[in-house]
Scaffold this motif. Structure first.
Motif, PDB file in Angstrom:
ATOM      1  N   ALA A 111       3.436   7.281   3.650  1.00 37.85           N
ATOM      2  CA  ALA A 111       3.697   5.870   3.343  1.00 37.85           C
ATOM      3  C   ALA A 111       3.510   5.006   4.583  1.00 37.85           C
ATOM      4  CB  ALA A 111       5.106   5.700   2.791  1.00 37.85           C
ATOM      5  N   ARG A 112       3.977   5.494   5.706  1.00 36.18           N
ATOM      6  CA  ARG A 112       3.810   4.731   6.957  1.00 36.18           C
ATOM      7  C   ARG A 112       2.346   4.635   7.342  1.00 36.18           C
ATOM      8  NH1 ARG A 112       9.060   7.049   9.817  1.00 36.18           N
ATOM      9  NH2 ARG A 112      10.505   5.499   9.045  1.00 36.18           N
ATOM     10  N   GLN A 113       1.614   5.726   7.145  1.00 37.80           N
ATOM     11  CA  GLN A 113       0.187   5.694   7.468  1.00 37.80           C
ATOM     12  C   GLN A 113      -0.541   4.732   6.543  1.00 37.80           C
ATOM     13  OE1 GLN A 113      -1.284   7.097  10.156  1.00 37.80           O
ATOM     14  NE2 GLN A 113      -3.046   5.889   9.534  1.00 37.80           N
ATOM     15  N   TYR A 114      -0.158   4.736   5.266  1.00 38.12           N
ATOM     16  CA  TYR A 114      -0.753   3.806   4.307  1.00 38.12           C
ATOM     17  C   TYR A 114      -0.458   2.364   4.726  1.00 38.12           C
ATOM     18  CZ  TYR A 114      -1.770   1.322   0.007  1.00 38.12           C
ATOM     19  OH  TYR A 114      -2.276   0.435  -0.902  1.00 38.12           O
ATOM     20  N   ALA A 115       0.798   2.101   5.127  1.00 37.09           N
ATOM     21  CA  ALA A 115       1.168   0.757   5.577  1.00 37.09           C
ATOM     22  C   ALA A 115       0.384   0.370   6.825  1.00 37.09           C
ATOM     23  CB  ALA A 115       2.672   0.690   5.849  1.00 37.09           C
ATOM     24  N   ASN A 116       0.204   1.318   7.740  1.00 33.21           N
ATOM     25  CA  ASN A 116      -0.553   1.048   8.961  1.00 33.21           C
ATOM     26  C   ASN A 116      -2.006   0.735   8.633  1.00 33.21           C
ATOM     27  OD1 ASN A 116      -0.816   0.937  11.867  1.00 33.21           O
ATOM     28  ND2 ASN A 116      -1.946   2.840  11.708  1.00 33.21           N
ATOM     29  N   ASP A 117      -2.625   1.565   7.785  1.00 36.94           N
ATOM     30  CA  ASP A 117      -4.017   1.320   7.409  1.00 36.94           C
ATOM     31  C   ASP A 117      -4.175  -0.036   6.730  1.00 36.94           C
ATOM     32  OD1 ASP A 117      -4.606   3.817   8.415  1.00 36.94           O
ATOM     33  OD2 ASP A 117      -4.805   4.790   6.448  1.00 36.94           O
ATOM     34  N   SER A 118      -3.222  -0.381   5.880  1.00 42.10           N
ATOM     35  CA  SER A 118      -3.257  -1.668   5.182  1.00 42.10           C
ATOM     36  C   SER A 118      -3.117  -2.827   6.166  1.00 42.10           C
ATOM     37  CB  SER A 118      -2.133  -1.716   4.145  1.00 42.10           C
ATOM     38  OG  SER A 118      -2.068  -2.971   3.535  1.00 42.10           O
ATOM     39  N   ALA A 119      -2.210  -2.686   7.124  1.00 41.17           N
ATOM     40  CA  ALA A 119      -2.000  -3.741   8.117  1.00 41.17           C
ATOM     41  C   ALA A 119      -3.237  -3.915   8.999  1.00 41.17           C
ATOM     42  CB  ALA A 119      -0.769  -3.437   8.972  1.00 41.17           C
ATOM     43  N   VAL A 120      -3.867  -2.810   9.387  1.00 41.84           N
ATOM     44  CA  VAL A 120      -5.080  -2.887  10.212  1.00 41.84           C
ATOM     45  C   VAL A 120      -6.197  -3.580   9.433  1.00 41.84           C
ATOM     46  CG1 VAL A 120      -6.918  -1.513  11.283  1.00 41.84           C
ATOM     47  CG2 VAL A 120      -4.530  -0.931  11.693  1.00 41.84           C
ATOM     48  N   LYS A 121      -6.324  -3.232   8.163  1.00 46.59           N
ATOM     49  CA  LYS A 121      -7.367  -3.855   7.332  1.00 46.59           C
ATOM     50  C   LYS A 121      -7.110  -5.361   7.188  1.00 46.59           C
ATOM     51  CE  LYS A 121      -9.450  -3.593   2.748  1.00 46.59           C
ATOM     52  NZ  LYS A 121      -9.434  -2.940   1.437  1.00 46.59           N
ATOM     53  N   ALA A 122      -5.864  -5.737   6.912  1.00 42.58           N
ATOM     54  CA  ALA A 122      -5.521  -7.153   6.767  1.00 42.58           C
ATOM     55  C   ALA A 122      -5.708  -7.901   8.087  1.00 42.58           C
ATOM     56  CB  ALA A 122      -4.088  -7.304   6.265  1.00 42.58           C
ATOM     57  N   ASP A 123      -5.369  -7.243   9.197  1.00 41.34           N
ATOM     58  CA  ASP A 123      -5.526  -7.854  10.517  1.00 41.34           C
ATOM     59  C   ASP A 123      -7.002  -8.124  10.801  1.00 41.34           C
ATOM     60  OD1 ASP A 123      -4.440  -8.643  13.124  1.00 41.34           O
ATOM     61  OD2 ASP A 123      -5.452  -6.861  13.885  1.00 41.34           O
ATOM     62  N   THR A 124      -7.838  -7.143  10.540  1.00 39.20           N
ATOM     63  CA  THR A 124      -9.281  -7.307  10.750  1.00 39.20           C
ATOM     64  C   THR A 124      -9.826  -8.433   9.877  1.00 39.20           C
ATOM     65  OG1 THR A 124      -9.495  -4.962  11.300  1.00 39.20           O
ATOM     66  CG2 THR A 124     -11.510  -6.122  10.654  1.00 39.20           C
ATOM     67  N   GLN A 125      -9.379  -8.475   8.638  1.00 39.90           N
ATOM     68  CA  GLN A 125      -9.830  -9.524   7.727  1.00 39.90           C
ATOM     69  C   GLN A 125      -9.386 -10.900   8.224  1.00 39.90           C
ATOM     70  OE1 GLN A 125      -8.569  -8.942   3.694  1.00 39.90           O
ATOM     71  NE2 GLN A 125      -9.771 -10.655   2.919  1.00 39.90           N
ATOM     72  N   ALA A 126      -8.141 -11.016   8.685  1.00 38.74           N
ATOM     73  CA  ALA A 126      -7.648 -12.299   9.182  1.00 38.74           C
ATOM     74  C   ALA A 126      -8.417 -12.739  10.431  1.00 38.74           C
ATOM     75  CB  ALA A 126      -6.146 -12.213   9.474  1.00 38.74           C
ATOM     76  N   ILE A 127      -8.738 -11.797  11.305  1.00 42.52           N
ATOM     77  CA  ILE A 127      -9.516 -12.125  12.509  1.00 42.52           C
ATOM     78  C   ILE A 127     -10.898 -12.642  12.116  1.00 42.52           C
ATOM     79  CG2 ILE A 127     -10.686 -11.125  14.525  1.00 42.52           C
ATOM     80  CD1 ILE A 127      -8.220  -9.246  14.778  1.00 42.52           C
ATOM     81  N   ASN A 128     -11.545 -11.948  11.184  1.00 41.84           N
ATOM     82  CA  ASN A 128     -12.864 -12.386  10.728  1.00 41.84           C
ATOM     83  C   ASN A 128     -12.799 -13.763  10.071  1.00 41.84           C
ATOM     84  OD1 ASN A 128     -14.015 -10.022  11.674  1.00 41.84           O
ATOM     85  ND2 ASN A 128     -13.940  -9.003   9.696  1.00 41.84           N
ATOM     86  N   GLU A 129     -11.757 -14.003   9.281  1.00 39.97           N
ATOM     87  CA  GLU A 129     -11.604 -15.305   8.629  1.00 39.97           C
ATOM     88  C   GLU A 129     -11.375 -16.407   9.651  1.00 39.97           C
ATOM     89  OE1 GLU A 129      -8.434 -14.663   5.855  1.00 39.97           O
ATOM     90  OE2 GLU A 129      -9.706 -13.518   4.488  1.00 39.97           O
ATOM     91  N   LEU A 130     -10.538 -16.134  10.657  1.00 42.66           N
ATOM     92  CA  LEU A 130     -10.268 -17.138  11.693  1.00 42.66           C
ATOM     93  C   LEU A 130     -11.565 -17.504  12.406  1.00 42.66           C
ATOM     94  CD1 LEU A 130      -7.326 -17.479  14.034  1.00 42.66           C
ATOM     95  CD2 LEU A 130      -9.576 -17.331  15.067  1.00 42.66           C
TER      96      LEU A 130
END
Length: 149
Positions: free
Chosen positions: A4-23
């Motif tokens: 579950a923690r790894q899933y949360a980490n992978d999800s956070a990394v994906k969202a972070d990358t997406q937010a950086i690209n959007e910015l």
């Protein structure tokens, strides 16, 4: 627990990358003066600057577009900051689990002084060694499952 923690980490990394690209995409289409001012900054300084943007003064349609760009950049920078904190917390938690349940993988148990295994890269953000980290994580997950069942 670890999956579950790894899933949360992978999800956070994906969202972070997406937010950086959007910015960066919003920055490219923003006011040329704003783009010129911010385009030379490194990521950390760019996110910090965008997080502190305030709406420009004035009225009219031109200023409405600039206000929307400032607000969007500020919100994306704040999201990146929150996700970065979450990713760091999850990486620290995962590193503690690996160190506790697979000490040889972290370089703290069984290795000569100064020698570290590739799995020690769990401590860095997005620096997990390709392939080896998955094997270590899988071993830790299996061990945790045996301890909890």
């Amino acid at each position: 627990m670890t999956p579950a923690r790894q899933y949360a980490n992978d999800s956070a990394v994906k969202a972070d990358t997406q937010a950086i690209n959007e910015l960066k995409a919003v920055l490219v289409i923003a006011d040329p003066a704003l783009w010129e001012r911010l385009s030379t900054l490194g990521n950390v300084e760019l996110f910090r600057t965008c997080a502190s943007l305030s709406p420009p003064d004035g009225g009219g349609d031109e200023h409405a577009v600039a206000q929307a760009a400032h607000m969007t950049l500020r919100m994306l920078a704040e999201r990146i900051e929150q996700l970065t904190v979450q990713i760091d917390e999850l990486n620290q938690c995962l590193a503690r689990l690996v160190e506790r349940h697979a000490p040889r993988a972290t370089g703290t148990g069984g290795h000569r002084p100064g020698q570290r295994s590739q799995a020690a890269d769990y401590r860095g953000r997005r620096t997990r060694a390709a392939g080896h980290g998955d094997v270590v994580r899988c071993a830790v997950e299996k061990r945790l499952l045996r301890l909890t069942t």
